[in-house]
Design a protein around this motif. Structure first.
Motif, PDB file in Angstrom:
ATOM      1  N   GLN A   7       0.745  -1.138   0.028  1.00  0.00           N
ATOM      2  CA  GLN A   7       0.088  -0.053   0.132  1.00  0.00           C
ATOM      3  C   GLN A   7       1.004   1.312  -0.106  1.00  0.00           C
ATOM      4  OE1 GLN A   7      -2.281   0.236   3.626  1.00  0.00           O
ATOM      5  NE2 GLN A   7      -3.746   1.736   2.532  1.00  0.00           N
ATOM      6  N   ASP A  80      -5.236   7.958  -3.411  1.00  0.00           N
ATOM      7  CA  ASP A  80      -4.788   7.454  -4.949  1.00  0.00           C
ATOM      8  C   ASP A  80      -4.642   8.657  -5.725  1.00  0.00           C
ATOM      9  OD1 ASP A  80      -4.855   4.957  -3.907  1.00  0.00           O
ATOM     10  OD2 ASP A  80      -6.630   4.496  -4.739  1.00  0.00           O
ATOM     11  N   LEU A  84      -1.146   9.521  -7.515  1.00  0.00           N
ATOM     12  CA  LEU A  84      -0.698   9.171  -8.750  1.00  0.00           C
ATOM     13  C   LEU A  84      -0.471  10.707  -9.607  1.00  0.00           C
ATOM     14  CD1 LEU A  84      -3.835   7.241  -9.620  1.00  0.00           C
ATOM     15  CD2 LEU A  84      -1.222   6.372  -9.596  1.00  0.00           C
TER      16      LEU A  84
END
Length: 142
Positions: A7, A80, A84
């Motif tokens: 993770q 996320d 990203l």
């Protein structure tokens, strides 16, 4: 939320965020083996938006930096969208050996700041016979 291996996690301290991959978690000792990916220095102040173009972020890629074995309580799962975006920006940076050295210097400084800010967490780990955090210069040459 619990942290799981593989993770992406984040440790936020002052105006810095360290993004890392959780390699493993040792629940009995409340430790996380983390592999740093990116150190980000962001805007200061109460209202911080790390994803706006005007945020004036400084990115320090850490692909070849040292792993950390730190208290799991320091980390939280990363968002996320944020990861990203930031990793994409970091990959777009041209390769530069000076940037690599600068990134490692900033990581070392960040590590020292966190040690000073949370001595109770590191002392607790030391009392459980886990070595105290050390800098690279304290390690023997191999």
């Amino acid at each position: 939320m619990s942290i799981r291996p593989h993770q992406i996690i984040v440790l936020e301290h002052q105006v810095n965020r360290l993004y890392a991959e959780a390699i493993d978690v040792v629940p009995a000792r409340r430790l996380c083996w983390a592999r740093p990916l990116l150190l980000v220095t962001g805007p200061s102040g109460e209202e911080r938006d790390w994803l706006t173009p005007e945020a004036a972020l400084e990115l320090y890629p850490l692909q070849e930096g040292p792993d950390l074995l730190w208290p799991v309580d320091l980390f939280q799962p990363a968002l996320d969208v944020e990861v990203l975006t930031l990793l994409g920006q970091a990959q777009a940076l041209p390769p530069d050996s000076r940037r690599h050295q600068l990134s490692l210097q900033h990581l070392r400084h960040f590590i020292q700041q966190v040690w000073r800010a949370y001595p109770q967490l590191f002392a607790k780990q030391s009392s459980q016979s886990v070595n105290s955090p050390r800098s690279e210069k304290d390690l023997p040459n191999m």
